[in-house]
Design a protein around this motif. Sequence first.
Motif, PDB file in Angstrom:
ATOM      1  N   ASP A  14       0.819  -1.214   0.000  1.00 40.29           N
ATOM      2  CA  ASP A  14       0.000   0.000   0.000  1.00 40.29           C
ATOM      3  C   ASP A  14       0.850   1.261   0.000  1.00 40.29           C
ATOM      4  O   ASP A  14       0.582   2.212  -0.743  1.00 40.29           O
ATOM      5  CB  ASP A  14      -0.944   0.003   1.209  1.00 40.29           C
ATOM      6  CG  ASP A  14      -2.196  -0.826   0.970  1.00 40.29           C
ATOM      7  OD1 ASP A  14      -2.735  -0.769  -0.150  1.00 40.29           O
ATOM      8  OD2 ASP A  14      -2.621  -1.535   1.887  1.00 40.29           O
ATOM      9  N   VAL A  15       1.893   1.271   0.833  1.00 40.94           N
ATOM     10  CA  VAL A  15       2.784   2.433   0.879  1.00 40.94           C
ATOM     11  C   VAL A  15       3.517   2.580  -0.445  1.00 40.94           C
ATOM     12  O   VAL A  15       3.651   3.683  -0.996  1.00 40.94           O
ATOM     13  CB  VAL A  15       3.783   2.294   2.047  1.00 40.94           C
ATOM     14  CG1 VAL A  15       4.824   3.407   2.006  1.00 40.94           C
ATOM     15  CG2 VAL A  15       3.042   2.306   3.382  1.00 40.94           C
ATOM     16  N   TRP A  16       4.003   1.461  -0.969  1.00 36.37           N
ATOM     17  CA  TRP A  16       4.727   1.449  -2.248  1.00 36.37           C
ATOM     18  C   TRP A  16       3.832   1.957  -3.380  1.00 36.37           C
ATOM     19  O   TRP A  16       4.230   2.825  -4.164  1.00 36.37           O
ATOM     20  CB  TRP A  16       5.210   0.025  -2.521  1.00 36.37           C
ATOM     21  CG  TRP A  16       5.978  -0.182  -3.786  1.00 36.37           C
ATOM     22  CD1 TRP A  16       7.327  -0.121  -3.945  1.00 36.37           C
ATOM     23  CD2 TRP A  16       5.440  -0.518  -5.081  1.00 36.37           C
ATOM     24  NE1 TRP A  16       7.675  -0.395  -5.246  1.00 36.37           N
ATOM     25  CE2 TRP A  16       6.530  -0.635  -5.968  1.00 36.37           C
ATOM     26  CE3 TRP A  16       4.157  -0.738  -5.566  1.00 36.37           C
ATOM     27  CZ2 TRP A  16       6.369  -0.961  -7.295  1.00 36.37           C
ATOM     28  CZ3 TRP A  16       3.990  -1.054  -6.904  1.00 36.37           C
ATOM     29  CH2 TRP A  16       5.089  -1.160  -7.760  1.00 36.37           C
ATOM     30  N   PHE A  17       2.598   1.462  -3.456  1.00 35.08           N
ATOM     31  CA  PHE A  17       1.710   1.854  -4.551  1.00 35.08           C
ATOM     32  C   PHE A  17       1.292   3.315  -4.421  1.00 35.08           C
ATOM     33  O   PHE A  17       1.113   4.011  -5.425  1.00 35.08           O
ATOM     34  CB  PHE A  17       0.484   0.948  -4.599  1.00 35.08           C
ATOM     35  CG  PHE A  17      -0.294   1.062  -5.878  1.00 35.08           C
ATOM     36  CD1 PHE A  17       0.191   0.513  -7.051  1.00 35.08           C
ATOM     37  CD2 PHE A  17      -1.501   1.744  -5.918  1.00 35.08           C
ATOM     38  CE1 PHE A  17      -0.522   0.631  -8.238  1.00 35.08           C
ATOM     39  CE2 PHE A  17      -2.225   1.873  -7.096  1.00 35.08           C
ATOM     40  CZ  PHE A  17      -1.733   1.302  -8.271  1.00 35.08           C
ATOM     41  N   SER A  18       1.147   3.792  -3.212  1.00 40.09           N
ATOM     42  CA  SER A  18       0.847   5.215  -3.020  1.00 40.09           C
ATOM     43  C   SER A  18       1.992   6.080  -3.526  1.00 40.09           C
ATOM     44  O   SER A  18       1.762   7.184  -4.053  1.00 40.09           O
ATOM     45  CB  SER A  18       0.578   5.502  -1.545  1.00 40.09           C
ATOM     46  OG  SER A  18      -0.612   4.862  -1.118  1.00 40.09           O
ATOM     47  N   CYS A  19       3.224   5.595  -3.399  1.00 45.77           N
ATOM     48  CA  CYS A  19       4.382   6.311  -3.957  1.00 45.77           C
ATOM     49  C   CYS A  19       4.299   6.338  -5.481  1.00 45.77           C
ATOM     50  O   CYS A  19       4.608   7.351  -6.112  1.00 45.77           O
ATOM     51  CB  CYS A  19       5.679   5.659  -3.486  1.00 45.77           C
ATOM     52  SG  CYS A  19       7.188   6.511  -4.006  1.00 45.77           S
ATOM     53  N   VAL A  20       3.852   5.224  -6.082  1.00 46.05           N
ATOM     54  CA  VAL A  20       3.656   5.182  -7.532  1.00 46.05           C
ATOM     55  C   VAL A  20       2.616   6.219  -7.941  1.00 46.05           C
ATOM     56  O   VAL A  20       2.831   7.001  -8.886  1.00 46.05           O
ATOM     57  CB  VAL A  20       3.208   3.773  -7.983  1.00 46.05           C
ATOM     58  CG1 VAL A  20       2.897   3.767  -9.480  1.00 46.05           C
ATOM     59  CG2 VAL A  20       4.276   2.727  -7.677  1.00 46.05           C
ATOM     60  N   GLU A  21       1.485   6.234  -7.256  1.00 47.59           N
ATOM     61  CA  GLU A  21       0.418   7.178  -7.595  1.00 47.59           C
ATOM     62  C   GLU A  21       0.892   8.622  -7.476  1.00 47.59           C
ATOM     63  O   GLU A  21       0.585   9.459  -8.337  1.00 47.59           O
ATOM     64  CB  GLU A  21      -0.783   6.936  -6.689  1.00 47.59           C
ATOM     65  CG  GLU A  21      -1.506   5.618  -6.968  1.00 47.59           C
ATOM     66  CD  GLU A  21      -2.616   5.351  -5.983  1.00 47.59           C
ATOM     67  OE1 GLU A  21      -3.640   4.773  -6.386  1.00 47.59           O
ATOM     68  OE2 GLU A  21      -2.469   5.714  -4.794  1.00 47.59           O
ATOM     69  N   ARG A  22       1.647   8.928  -6.448  1.00 49.02           N
ATOM     70  CA  ARG A  22       2.145  10.292  -6.263  1.00 49.02           C
ATOM     71  C   ARG A  22       3.099  10.671  -7.392  1.00 49.02           C
ATOM     72  O   ARG A  22       3.063  11.806  -7.900  1.00 49.02           O
ATOM     73  CB  ARG A  22       2.846  10.410  -4.912  1.00 49.02           C
ATOM     74  CG  ARG A  22       3.324  11.832  -4.587  1.00 49.02           C
ATOM     75  CD  ARG A  22       3.841  11.907  -3.163  1.00 49.02           C
ATOM     76  NE  ARG A  22       4.936  10.952  -2.954  1.00 49.02           N
ATOM     77  CZ  ARG A  22       5.384  10.607  -1.752  1.00 49.02           C
ATOM     78  NH1 ARG A  22       4.830  11.118  -0.663  1.00 49.02           N
ATOM     79  NH2 ARG A  22       6.382   9.748  -1.630  1.00 49.02           N
ATOM     80  N   ALA A  23       3.940   9.736  -7.824  1.00 54.43           N
ATOM     81  CA  ALA A  23       4.882  10.019  -8.910  1.00 54.43           C
ATOM     82  C   ALA A  23       4.164  10.304 -10.220  1.00 54.43           C
ATOM     83  O   ALA A  23       4.681  11.033 -11.074  1.00 54.43           O
ATOM     84  CB  ALA A  23       5.846   8.844  -9.077  1.00 54.43           C
ATOM     85  N   GLU A  32     -11.057  -0.839  -7.474  1.00 57.45           N
ATOM     86  CA  GLU A  32     -10.985  -1.999  -8.363  1.00 57.45           C
ATOM     87  C   GLU A  32      -9.599  -2.109  -9.007  1.00 57.45           C
ATOM     88  O   GLU A  32      -9.038  -3.204  -9.123  1.00 57.45           O
ATOM     89  CB  GLU A  32     -12.047  -1.891  -9.460  1.00 57.45           C
ATOM     90  CG  GLU A  32     -13.474  -1.904  -8.944  1.00 57.45           C
ATOM     91  CD  GLU A  32     -14.031  -0.518  -8.677  1.00 57.45           C
ATOM     92  OE1 GLU A  32     -15.259  -0.363  -8.763  1.00 57.45           O
ATOM     93  OE2 GLU A  32     -13.240   0.418  -8.394  1.00 57.45           O
ATOM     94  N   ALA A  33      -9.045  -0.971  -9.430  1.00 59.96           N
ATOM     95  CA  ALA A  33      -7.719  -0.988 -10.056  1.00 59.96           C
ATOM     96  C   ALA A  33      -6.643  -1.359  -9.038  1.00 59.96           C
ATOM     97  O   ALA A  33      -5.741  -2.157  -9.332  1.00 59.96           O
ATOM     98  CB  ALA A  33      -7.412   0.365 -10.693  1.00 59.96           C
ATOM     99  N   ARG A  34      -6.721  -0.792  -7.848  1.00 62.20           N
ATOM    100  CA  ARG A  34      -5.734  -1.118  -6.820  1.00 62.20           C
ATOM    101  C   ARG A  34      -5.754  -2.612  -6.486  1.00 62.20           C
ATOM    102  O   ARG A  34      -4.706  -3.246  -6.342  1.00 62.20           O
ATOM    103  CB  ARG A  34      -5.991  -0.293  -5.556  1.00 62.20           C
ATOM    104  CG  ARG A  34      -5.626   1.170  -5.669  1.00 62.20           C
ATOM    105  CD  ARG A  34      -5.926   1.922  -4.370  1.00 62.20           C
ATOM    106  NE  ARG A  34      -4.975   1.557  -3.328  1.00 62.20           N
ATOM    107  CZ  ARG A  34      -3.863   2.235  -3.039  1.00 62.20           C
ATOM    108  NH1 ARG A  34      -3.546   3.316  -3.739  1.00 62.20           N
ATOM    109  NH2 ARG A  34      -3.065   1.853  -2.067  1.00 62.20           N
ATOM    110  N   GLU A  35      -6.957  -3.158  -6.395  1.00 59.93           N
ATOM    111  CA  GLU A  35      -7.069  -4.584  -6.083  1.00 59.93           C
ATOM    112  C   GLU A  35      -6.432  -5.437  -7.178  1.00 59.93           C
ATOM    113  O   GLU A  35      -5.689  -6.386  -6.901  1.00 59.93           O
ATOM    114  CB  GLU A  35      -8.532  -4.969  -5.911  1.00 59.93           C
ATOM    115  CG  GLU A  35      -8.749  -6.453  -5.622  1.00 59.93           C
ATOM    116  CD  GLU A  35     -10.212  -6.834  -5.554  1.00 59.93           C
ATOM    117  OE1 GLU A  35     -10.495  -8.021  -5.318  1.00 59.93           O
ATOM    118  OE2 GLU A  35     -11.083  -5.949  -5.749  1.00 59.93           O
TER     119      GLU A  35
END
Length: 411
Positions: A14-23, A32-35
């Motif tokens: 979750d932390v890693w993917f939030s970093c992707v989204e911020r970038a 649905e996409a996150r899952e």
Amino acid sequence: MTVELRVLRPAEWDVWFSCVERAFGGVRSSPEARELWQELTEYDRFIGAWDGSECVGTTGAFGFRVTVPGGAAVPAAGVTAVGVAGTHRRRGVLTSMMRRQLDDVRAWGEPLAVLTASEPAIYGRFGYGAATRLLRLAVDTARVALALPAGVDAVRVRYADPVAALPACEEIYGRLAAGRPGTPVRQPGWERRAVLDAEQDRAGASPLQCVLAERDGETVGYATFRITPEWDSAGPKGTVTVRDLGALDPAAYASLWRFLFGLDLTSVLECGTRPVDDPLLHLVSDVRRCRPRVQDDLYVRLVDLPAALQARSYRVPVDAVLEVEDAFCPWNAGRWRLVAGAGGGARCVPAPEREPDLALSARELAAVYLGGGSLAPLAAAGRVRELRAGAVEEVSTAFSWGAEPWLPHGF
């Protein structure tokens, strides 16, 4: 600051993917996409860069197989989610992640790495070359007619639930993939991406719709699309947005486009990702009113140069010595003799004692690897040096292929 690179742990996702989204701008993906992305994550192939407890860099490499000229499906690392926090730019984080990743890909025995570049200027220094292009269309369907081939009226087009129709669509996708270099062979779970349909991603359009083309009870084509209704004082002017379309023969192909062109209350048909040699360009009455636009798409990196060159087929026989420069993956650098017959049987071996016919970098070789483009304009730009007269034309002809390479979906 000390930044640590390490393989992604499930508890960190979750932390890693939030970093992707911020970038990529900070917009949160739909649940649905996150899952789906979490389920597709191959943790031992994904990397996080950490400054203490803060994730400041991300990348991953899906385990793909990509079709190459000749129809072989070659293992390839599908590089994705590359991002660095704005607080940690220009400190070598990206370079260190690319270094680690390409070393890993080599250790995994995968000859290729592939990616789609949000900023193309970034990846050339790591040896990636633009190997496919995509075609975007915005067709004025009120003023563009279709010239239909024989047999269209024998094809039935019917609506189907996108999820229920997925097995039939995937079978057609798989049959088409073998004939189109650049196409990823679907890995388990990836078929779900084709029908991902979160409401927040529709931008005012309808839910995803699907039609199947059938002949004698057999599915011979499919299309998925959305409709965005719009009206003005003159009446309806809705937009049809095509997500995917595939067919096994010309009549099935044309029947699907006829259906899409004829949808009520619409006057524009948009396609965001089609091959540059799409047959639709030869069915329409006015190409200009289709507003075609071409851009770069899939970037290829030859990680194991001899293995990659031996994995594909060649259009005509070739026997050439290539002097390759590769500063980022130095194991590829040197002189390589490529010998191949038409249609297969390639051999690529070190040839330090031979005089080279061409001198080029791994980036230029990657750009023509899937059969698109030519070395000739690269030579005219000074990025390929011809050391034996006629070598550019000979090698370019051998690397060329019938179907233009194409990436039908991102990752």
